[in-house]
Design a protein around this motif. Structure first.
Motif, PDB file in Angstrom:
ATOM      1  N   SER A 116       0.835  -1.207   0.000  1.00 42.46           N
ATOM      2  CA  SER A 116       0.000   0.000   0.000  1.00 42.46           C
ATOM      3  C   SER A 116       0.866   1.251   0.000  1.00 42.46           C
ATOM      4  O   SER A 116       2.027   1.243   0.408  1.00 42.46           O
ATOM      5  CB  SER A 116      -0.927   0.008   1.215  1.00 42.46           C
ATOM      6  N   ASN A 117       0.276   2.340  -0.419  1.00 45.93           N
ATOM      7  CA  ASN A 117       0.978   3.622  -0.522  1.00 45.93           C
ATOM      8  C   ASN A 117       0.782   4.417   0.773  1.00 45.93           C
ATOM      9  O   ASN A 117      -0.022   5.344   0.841  1.00 45.93           O
ATOM     10  CB  ASN A 117       0.460   4.402  -1.727  1.00 45.93           C
ATOM     11  N   ILE A 118       1.527   4.028   1.816  1.00 45.30           N
ATOM     12  CA  ILE A 118       1.409   4.666   3.125  1.00 45.30           C
ATOM     13  C   ILE A 118       2.635   5.532   3.368  1.00 45.30           C
ATOM     14  O   ILE A 118       3.763   5.127   3.089  1.00 45.30           O
ATOM     15  CB  ILE A 118       1.277   3.619   4.247  1.00 45.30           C
ATOM     16  N   ASP A 119       2.410   6.723   3.889  1.00 48.38           N
ATOM     17  CA  ASP A 119       3.510   7.605   4.263  1.00 48.38           C
ATOM     18  C   ASP A 119       4.043   7.125   5.618  1.00 48.38           C
ATOM     19  O   ASP A 119       3.545   7.511   6.682  1.00 48.38           O
ATOM     20  CB  ASP A 119       3.027   9.056   4.353  1.00 48.38           C
ATOM     21  N   TRP A 120       5.080   6.299   5.588  1.00 46.87           N
ATOM     22  CA  TRP A 120       5.586   5.679   6.809  1.00 46.87           C
ATOM     23  C   TRP A 120       6.243   6.685   7.743  1.00 46.87           C
ATOM     24  O   TRP A 120       6.269   6.473   8.965  1.00 46.87           O
ATOM     25  CB  TRP A 120       6.561   4.556   6.451  1.00 46.87           C
ATOM     26  N   VAL A 121       6.765   7.756   7.206  1.00 47.74           N
ATOM     27  CA  VAL A 121       7.358   8.785   8.062  1.00 47.74           C
ATOM     28  C   VAL A 121       6.305   9.359   8.998  1.00 47.74           C
ATOM     29  O   VAL A 121       6.515   9.501  10.211  1.00 47.74           O
ATOM     30  CB  VAL A 121       8.001   9.898   7.219  1.00 47.74           C
ATOM     31  N   LEU A 122       5.131   9.664   8.445  1.00 46.05           N
ATOM     32  CA  LEU A 122       4.050  10.210   9.267  1.00 46.05           C
ATOM     33  C   LEU A 122       3.504   9.167  10.237  1.00 46.05           C
ATOM     34  O   LEU A 122       3.090   9.509  11.354  1.00 46.05           O
ATOM     35  CB  LEU A 122       2.924  10.732   8.368  1.00 46.05           C
ATOM     36  N   VAL A 123       3.501   7.912   9.820  1.00 43.18           N
ATOM     37  CA  VAL A 123       3.069   6.843  10.725  1.00 43.18           C
ATOM     38  C   VAL A 123       3.975   6.801  11.952  1.00 43.18           C
ATOM     39  O   VAL A 123       3.508   6.734  13.096  1.00 43.18           O
ATOM     40  CB  VAL A 123       3.070   5.479  10.004  1.00 43.18           C
ATOM     41  N   PHE A 124       5.300   6.857  11.719  1.00 41.18           N
ATOM     42  CA  PHE A 124       6.239   6.820  12.835  1.00 41.18           C
ATOM     43  C   PHE A 124       6.130   8.071  13.702  1.00 41.18           C
ATOM     44  O   PHE A 124       6.300   7.996  14.926  1.00 41.18           O
ATOM     45  CB  PHE A 124       7.669   6.649  12.316  1.00 41.18           C
ATOM     46  N   VAL A 125       5.838   9.208  13.089  1.00 41.76           N
ATOM     47  CA  VAL A 125       5.641  10.433  13.868  1.00 41.76           C
ATOM     48  C   VAL A 125       4.436  10.280  14.794  1.00 41.76           C
ATOM     49  O   VAL A 125       4.479  10.664  15.972  1.00 41.76           O
ATOM     50  CB  VAL A 125       5.462  11.651  12.936  1.00 41.76           C
ATOM     51  N   CYS A 126       3.360   9.701  14.272  1.00 36.67           N
ATOM     52  CA  CYS A 126       2.166   9.462  15.097  1.00 36.67           C
ATOM     53  C   CYS A 126       2.484   8.515  16.243  1.00 36.67           C
ATOM     54  O   CYS A 126       2.034   8.717  17.378  1.00 36.67           O
ATOM     55  CB  CYS A 126       1.036   8.891  14.239  1.00 36.67           C
ATOM     56  N   TRP A 127       3.259   7.471  15.966  1.00 40.69           N
ATOM     57  CA  TRP A 127       3.636   6.533  17.019  1.00 40.69           C
ATOM     58  C   TRP A 127       4.485   7.200  18.091  1.00 40.69           C
ATOM     59  O   TRP A 127       4.262   7.002  19.287  1.00 40.69           O
ATOM     60  CB  TRP A 127       4.404   5.357  16.410  1.00 40.69           C
ATOM     61  N   ILE A 128       5.462   8.002  17.661  1.00 37.54           N
ATOM     62  CA  ILE A 128       6.331   8.690  18.621  1.00 37.54           C
ATOM     63  C   ILE A 128       5.522   9.647  19.492  1.00 37.54           C
ATOM     64  O   ILE A 128       5.698   9.712  20.718  1.00 37.54           O
ATOM     65  CB  ILE A 128       7.449   9.446  17.879  1.00 37.54           C
ATOM     66  N   ALA A 129       4.634  10.409  18.860  1.00 34.04           N
ATOM     67  CA  ALA A 129       3.805  11.364  19.607  1.00 34.04           C
ATOM     68  C   ALA A 129       2.907  10.643  20.608  1.00 34.04           C
ATOM     69  O   ALA A 129       2.752  11.081  21.757  1.00 34.04           O
ATOM     70  CB  ALA A 129       2.968  12.191  18.633  1.00 34.04           C
ATOM     71  N   LYS A 130       2.332   9.533  20.183  1.00 36.05           N
ATOM     72  CA  LYS A 130       1.443   8.774  21.059  1.00 36.05           C
ATOM     73  C   LYS A 130       2.206   8.223  22.254  1.00 36.05           C
ATOM     74  O   LYS A 130       1.735   8.304  23.398  1.00 36.05           O
ATOM     75  CB  LYS A 130       0.793   7.634  20.273  1.00 36.05           C
ATOM     76  N   CYS A 131       3.380   7.660  22.005  1.00 36.23           N
ATOM     77  CA  CYS A 131       4.194   7.089  23.084  1.00 36.23           C
ATOM     78  C   CYS A 131       4.637   8.169  24.065  1.00 36.23           C
ATOM     79  O   CYS A 131       4.590   7.975  25.290  1.00 36.23           O
ATOM     80  CB  CYS A 131       5.406   6.366  22.512  1.00 36.23           C
ATOM     81  N   GLY A 132       5.075   9.321  23.550  1.00 37.48           N
ATOM     82  CA  GLY A 132       5.510  10.399  24.422  1.00 37.48           C
ATOM     83  C   GLY A 132       4.393  10.917  25.296  1.00 37.48           C
ATOM     84  O   GLY A 132       4.573  11.149  26.504  1.00 37.48           O
ATOM     85  N   LYS A 133       3.221  11.085  24.711  1.00 39.06           N
ATOM     86  CA  LYS A 133       2.085  11.598  25.474  1.00 39.06           C
ATOM     87  C   LYS A 133       1.643  10.591  26.530  1.00 39.06           C
ATOM     88  O   LYS A 133       1.375  10.947  27.686  1.00 39.06           O
ATOM     89  CB  LYS A 133       0.934  11.890  24.503  1.00 39.06           C
ATOM     90  N   THR A 134       1.553   9.321  26.144  1.00 34.04           N
ATOM     91  CA  THR A 134       1.120   8.293  27.088  1.00 34.04           C
ATOM     92  C   THR A 134       2.105   8.158  28.247  1.00 34.04           C
ATOM     93  O   THR A 134       1.707   8.064  29.412  1.00 34.04           O
ATOM     94  CB  THR A 134       0.975   6.941  26.374  1.00 34.04           C
ATOM     95  N   MET A 135       3.390   8.160  27.932  1.00 34.92           N
ATOM     96  CA  MET A 135       4.418   7.981  28.964  1.00 34.92           C
ATOM     97  C   MET A 135       4.366   9.098  30.004  1.00 34.92           C
ATOM     98  O   MET A 135       4.365   8.844  31.217  1.00 34.92           O
ATOM     99  CB  MET A 135       5.793   7.932  28.310  1.00 34.92           C
ATOM    100  N   THR A 136       4.328  10.322  29.551  1.00 28.85           N
ATOM    101  CA  THR A 136       4.365  11.439  30.488  1.00 28.85           C
ATOM    102  C   THR A 136       3.054  11.577  31.266  1.00 28.85           C
ATOM    103  O   THR A 136       3.065  11.882  32.461  1.00 28.85           O
ATOM    104  CB  THR A 136       4.662  12.751  29.742  1.00 28.85           C
ATOM    105  N   ALA A 137       1.941  11.336  30.604  1.00 23.94           N
ATOM    106  CA  ALA A 137       0.653  11.452  31.286  1.00 23.94           C
ATOM    107  C   ALA A 137       0.454  10.326  32.285  1.00 23.94           C
ATOM    108  O   ALA A 137      -0.068  10.541  33.389  1.00 23.94           O
ATOM    109  CB  ALA A 137      -0.481  11.459  30.260  1.00 23.94           C
ATOM    110  N   ARG A 138       0.849   9.117  31.914  1.00 27.52           N
ATOM    111  CA  ARG A 138       0.697   7.990  32.819  1.00 27.52           C
ATOM    112  C   ARG A 138       1.585   8.141  34.051  1.00 27.52           C
ATOM    113  O   ARG A 138       1.224   7.695  35.148  1.00 27.52           O
ATOM    114  CB  ARG A 138       1.032   6.690  32.083  1.00 27.52           C
TER     115      ARG A 138
END
Length: 507
Positions: free
Chosen positions: A281-303
């Motif tokens: 599939s034609n997925i922009d993997w750079v943006l996928v990884f950015v979403c993952w990094i942002a999600k992990c950072g937010k979850t870690m600090t909030a938790r």
């Protein structure tokens, strides 16, 4: 032909659980809708008529299960410290991590069970029975002569295992609703989850006038501020089981059409097939990884805040267990009410279409970053940490924390007000916007594998963070932890700003 589906199935917990609430829009092709069974659906095609009765029953079951967790969670640390003087912050962090690991594992167990045997009732009933066992064990902890903290950790694990069974309700709602009604269907479930955040603290607050050890109901059975919510929670289990048995109904698999059956995602061949399709599939993997990094950072600090919040109240401010429970109840209730207004702005005012999701998410993570700046324990405006009180076992014990002497804590009223405002504002808005963008980046593919990957990453952070936060706080105190968390969130904000233009096509 593309069809918009509004997905609002995730729960909202402004303090302890960081997930996205209603309003998230996903675009799916007709083929992805036809393959609902690959996403834990119990039927092979969409419902011909939306069964609102079953949706409302599902919302009630979800509410009863969630209210148990919110009522019990607030008093976990105060109660552990009350009945076991040997309990440490590090042990509490390990116990929290273990319970989250169990939750992550059993979400998959219940999903496979429901999918393989096409059942909803039995996984839900099993979850409630496990919760009953946990409640009875929790009520009997104070009669164990030694090592009570270990039994409490076991109860935490059982509570989170039971809390993983309602995850199958997302597929159940999808199976009994038509696509055009799905936003309202998931909104009903999300609203029930948000109400539990408000009602749970109210239940806990109602019993704060009964200090520990309370009074004896029958021989060897006591009723006090920490046990009373367990009695309420256990009663909701009986009610929930009755509703599941007599109100819900199983959805048998409908006859297949002539289309060939696709291998299940729970089978190795099915998983390989989906991964191959994702690779092509034609997925922009750079943006996928950015979403993952942002999600992990937010979850870690909030938790980390969620784990340490009751500890901060008792250690830094010297508040008693009852005071901590009461203040935490106010905090969670206030965050829940504010979250409902934010959710309403997405549902009824269409905030997600007025403001692009990429900007909403940037606002959310920037506001969350500012939380660490405003609540940092500045020496000029902060307060000294409370001296240790051996009678109440509160305050900063220099035998456990080397940084007690000269330690500074943020102003309590500023700290609490910021927590209510920031969590109430950012948790719903960040969840909606990030999930919307992530889903659109994935496009018109079977998103089960990629959505599952995001959930797994989130669960990993939920498992790691309690241990990380508790150990760091014990060793060096609040200041270094706040600096590290603030730095992590600053990097997330900077990364999002750099990639902001690339997100425009998906907003």
């Amino acid at each position: 032909m593309k069809q918009k589906v509004v997905d609002a199935e995730k729960s909202v917990d402004p303090v302890f659980r960081i997930t996205g609430p209603p309003g998230m829009q996903k675009e799916e092709s007709e083929s992805s809708l036809e393959s609902k069974e690959d996403c834990f659906s119990l039927s092979d095609e969409d419902a011909e008529v939306t069964s609102w009765r079953l949706i409302y029953i599902t919302a009630v079951v979800s509410f009863l299960g969630a209210i148990e967790g919110t009522a019990v969670h607030m008093s976990e640390w105060p109660y552990m410290r009350e009945i076991d003087p040997d309990a440490t912050v590090q042990f509490f962090g390990i116990a929290s991590s273990a319970s989250k690991a169990a939750h992550a594992c059993f979400v998959l167990v219940f999903a496979v069970w429901s999918f393989k045997y096409k059942t909803v009732k039995w996984p839900l009933i099993t979850g409630r029975i496990i919760a009953m066992v946990a409640c009875f064990l929790y009520l009997g902890i104070e009669y164990i002569p030694t090592g009570r903290r270990y039994m409490m950790m076991f109860c935490y694990i059982l509570f989170d295992i039971s809390g993983s069974s309602p995850s199958i309700l997302r597929a159940y709602i999808a199976a009994v609703s038509m696509p055009k009604d799905r936003s309202k269907a998931f909104a009903a479930m999300s609203l029930s989850m948000t109400l539990s955040i408000i009602c749970g603290p109210l239940i806990q607050m109602a019993f704060t006038t009964i200090p520990y050890p309370g009074f004896t109901i029958i021989p060897h059975v006591k009723f006090h501020v920490y046990s009373a919510p367990i009695w309420i929670a256990n009663s909701t289990n009986f009610i929930s089981i009755a509703i599941i048995v007599f109100g819900m109904k199983e959805l048998p698999r409908k006859p297949k059409t002539k289309k060939p059956k696709k291998p299940s995602i729970f089978e190795l061949e099915g998983l390989k097939h989906r991964i191959q399709k994702i690779k092509k599939s034609n997925i922009d993997w750079v943006l996928v990884f950015v979403c993952w990094i942002a999600k992990c950072g937010k979850t870690m600090t909030a938790r980390s805040i969620g784990t340490l919040l009751p500890i901060l109240m008792m250690v830094q401010y010297g508040w008693t267990g009852i005071e901590t429970v009461r203040i935490t109840s106010f905090l969670m209730g206030g965050s829940g009410i504010l979250s409902m207004f934010v959710i309403g702005s997405f549902m009824f005012c269409k905030l997600g279409t007025i403001v692009q999701p990429r900007f909403i998410y940037l606002f959310s993570i920037a506001l969350f970053t500012m939380l660490y700046v405003v609540t940092y324990p500045y020496k000029s405006i902060g307060v000294e940490v409370a001296a240790y009180n051996s009678t109440d076992n509160t305050g900063c014990d220099p035998d456990k924390y080397s940084w007690c002497e000269g330690g500074i804590a943020p102003q309590p009223y500023v700290f609490l007000c910021c927590m209510v405002f920031v969590f109430g504002m950012t948790m719903p808005s960040s969840g909606i916007s990030s999930d919307t963008i992530y889903s659109k980046i994935l496009g018109n593919i079977d998103q089960s594998v990629m959505q599952g990957a995001a959930v797994i990453l989130d669960d990993i952070m939920m498992v790691i963070t309690p241990t990380y936060a508790s150990y760091l706080y014990t060793l060096v105190g609040l200041k270094p932890l706040w600096i590290i968390n603030g730095f992590i969130m600053s990097m997330v904000v900077l990364l999002w700003i750099i990639m902001l233009r690339k997100f425009k096509p998906y907003s």
